[in-house]
Scaffold this motif. Structure first.
Motif, mmCIF file in Angstrom:
data_model
loop_
_atom_site.group_PDB
_atom_site.id
_atom_site.type_symbol
_atom_site.label_atom_id
_atom_site.label_comp_id
_atom_site.label_asym_id
_atom_site.label_seq_id
_atom_site.Cartn_x
_atom_site.Cartn_y
_atom_site.Cartn_z
ATOM 1 N N HIS A 46 0.826 -1.214 0.000
ATOM 2 C CA HIS A 46 0.000 0.000 0.000
ATOM 3 C C HIS A 46 0.859 1.261 0.000
ATOM 4 O O HIS A 46 0.528 2.247 -0.682
ATOM 5 N N ALA A 47 1.943 1.252 0.759
ATOM 6 C CA ALA A 47 2.816 2.427 0.796
ATOM 7 C C ALA A 47 3.467 2.671 -0.567
ATOM 8 O O ALA A 47 3.610 3.821 -1.006
ATOM 9 N N VAL A 49 2.247 1.851 -3.519
ATOM 10 C CA VAL A 49 1.221 2.376 -4.424
ATOM 11 C C VAL A 49 1.018 3.866 -4.199
ATOM 12 O O VAL A 49 0.966 4.657 -5.153
ATOM 13 N N GLU A 50 0.896 4.287 -2.949
ATOM 14 C CA GLU A 50 0.667 5.704 -2.659
ATOM 15 C C GLU A 50 1.813 6.561 -3.153
ATOM 16 O O GLU A 50 1.600 7.642 -3.721
ATOM 17 N N LEU A 51 3.040 6.100 -2.957
ATOM 18 C CA LEU A 51 4.194 6.869 -3.404
ATOM 19 C C LEU A 51 4.286 6.892 -4.928
ATOM 20 O O LEU A 51 4.619 7.920 -5.532
ATOM 21 N N LYS A 53 2.052 6.979 -7.087
ATOM 22 C CA LYS A 53 1.083 7.862 -7.732
ATOM 23 C C LYS A 53 1.722 9.187 -8.140
ATOM 24 O O LYS A 53 1.308 9.802 -9.139
ATOM 25 N N SER A 54 2.717 9.623 -7.383
ATOM 26 C CA SER A 54 3.390 10.881 -7.689
ATOM 27 C C SER A 54 4.815 10.681 -8.187
ATOM 28 O O SER A 54 5.518 11.654 -8.461
ATOM 29 N N PHE A 74 0.549 -3.355 -6.006
ATOM 30 C CA PHE A 74 1.129 -2.437 -6.986
ATOM 31 C C PHE A 74 0.753 -2.867 -8.404
ATOM 32 O O PHE A 74 0.416 -2.029 -9.250
ATOM 33 N N GLU A 77 -2.713 -1.781 -9.394
ATOM 34 C CA GLU A 77 -2.854 -0.333 -9.572
ATOM 35 C C GLU A 77 -2.084 0.180 -10.788
ATOM 36 O O GLU A 77 -2.537 1.083 -11.493
ATOM 37 N N GLU A 178 5.941 1.151 6.324
ATOM 38 C CA GLU A 178 5.355 2.232 5.526
ATOM 39 C C GLU A 178 6.314 3.415 5.415
ATOM 40 O O GLU A 178 6.456 4.018 4.340
ATOM 41 N N GLN A 179 6.961 3.761 6.512
ATOM 42 C CA GLN A 179 7.849 4.920 6.512
ATOM 43 C C GLN A 179 9.137 4.661 5.738
ATOM 44 O O GLN A 179 9.750 5.597 5.213
ATOM 45 N N PRO A 182 9.169 5.555 1.315
ATOM 46 C CA PRO A 182 9.628 6.839 0.754
ATOM 47 C C PRO A 182 11.085 7.147 1.087
ATOM 48 O O PRO A 182 11.778 7.793 0.285
#
Length: 345
Positions: A46-47, A49-51, A53-54, A74, A77, A178-179, A182
């Motif tokens: 999930h982390a 995928v969120e990263l 996106k940008s 991933f 998505e 998660e941390q 990034p």
């Protein structure tokens, strides 16, 4: 937590052979979470995928283990940025190196045993020597699988610590996982992360934790014992600290999320405080991991506390249910509590 009997009376069929206790292997428990413990599903997937996106330069790559490294999230998505290389870990690493050469940031996932043993030379020569921006996220690190030496990556830290240019990370829980994602992308160069997959325990949110590459973090202070730990052993150390409060033993826990580069300044400062026994706890063989890294640091710096080490033995481990194995090899919270109390006398 469900447990199995530690041994049963299987014996060698050779006449005159002495009985050889063996672990029951009928219940291969795959979760490291205790019954009722808070968890988060697939924090890495999930982390990422969120990263992504940008960050369009992020791609996901795996060797037939997308589902088992949470990379399938991933893939769903970003199907056009997902590469399934088949059961070919060496090809995976070589291809990841090629993608990095072209300006992408590949996250290559597999099991830790396959990265550290089967594909080691490809990582060493095509990724680390070139100092390429490849991120390795490798599941089932240390003793987090009950399926015996073929899947237990008990020596991965020793191997990757020895590789020049490689940053080595060992997350405690879902929050840190998660941390780390990034932070891995922001770091220039190859990174090896011990991946916690599936339903991952959530612990560090209670301590206001924020991961930084190369920084150890004191989660709780204590006057009697300093436990220096990484990965899931930090979760265990926090449990031990709470348990030993009943015996009026004050335990500090210093979490080392980055194995390489090691935060020598923080470790030396905390280990030099007088009156505390220093215990390194790791989910890794006692050869070449965090324990020996810390011991070497202390010795070279002239800091000489009472030092003890909790880790996996230098042997091929048995198969079985994880709670049974963790008890047997001394890395469960209960076993650690007993061991530390014994050292304190």
């Amino acid at each position: 937590m469900t447990r199995t009997t530690d041994t049963h009376p299987n014996v060698d069929t050779n006449e005159g052979a002495s009985p050889k206790p063996r672990l029951k292997t009928s219940a291969m428990i795959a979760s490291i979470a205790a019954e009722g413990q808070r968890t988060k599903p697939a924090p890495f997937g999930h982390a990422l995928v969120e990263l992504a996106k940008s960050r369009p330069e992020i791609v996901g790559m795996t060797a037939d283990l997308g589902k088992y490294t949470d990379l399938h999230i991933f893939a769903k998505e970003f199907p056009d940025r997902y590469y399934q290389m088949g059961m070919a870990e060496q090809l995976l690493m070589g291809s990841a190196a090629g993608m990095a050469h072209e300006g992408f940031i590949p996250f290559a996932t597999t099991y830790a045993v396959f990265a550290s043993r089967r594909a080691y030379d490809f990582i060493h020569q095509t990724i680390a020597e070139e100092n390429l921006n490849v991120k390795l996220a490798c599941a089932l690190p240390g003793l987090t699988s009950g399926y015996g030496p073929s899947h237990q990556a008990a020596e991965d830290l020793a191997l990757f610590r020895a590789m020049p240019n490689m940053t080595v990370l060992d997350p405690c829980d879902a929050l840190e996982t998660e941390q780390m994602v990034p932070a891995m992308v922001d770091h220039q160069g190859p990174v090896y992360m011990r991946l916690l997959r599936g339903h991952v325990p959530l612990v560090l949110d209670e301590y206001g934790y924020q991961f930084e590459i190369g920084k150890a973090k004191m989660l709780r202070d204590g006057a009697d014992v300093l436990v220096i730990s990484s990965g899931i052993m930090t979760m265990r150390a926090l449990e031990v600290a709470k348990s030993l409060e009943a015996d009026k033993v004050d335990v500090a826990v210093l979490h080392v999320g980055t194995i390489k580069p090691l935060d020598g300044e923080t470790i030396l400062r905390e280990a030099a405080r007088s009156g505390r026994m220093v215990v390194v706890a790791e989910n890794h063989t006692v050869v070449g991991g965090l324990g020996e890294a810390v011991a070497g640091l202390l010795l070279r710096s002239g800091v000489t506390p009472k030092f003890r080490h909790i880790g996996l033995p230098d042997e091929f481990l048995l198969a079985g249910a994880l709670p049974t194995l963790h008890d047997r090899y001394g890395i469960s919270a209960e076993a650690m509590t007993t061991t530390i109390k014994g050292w304190l006398g």
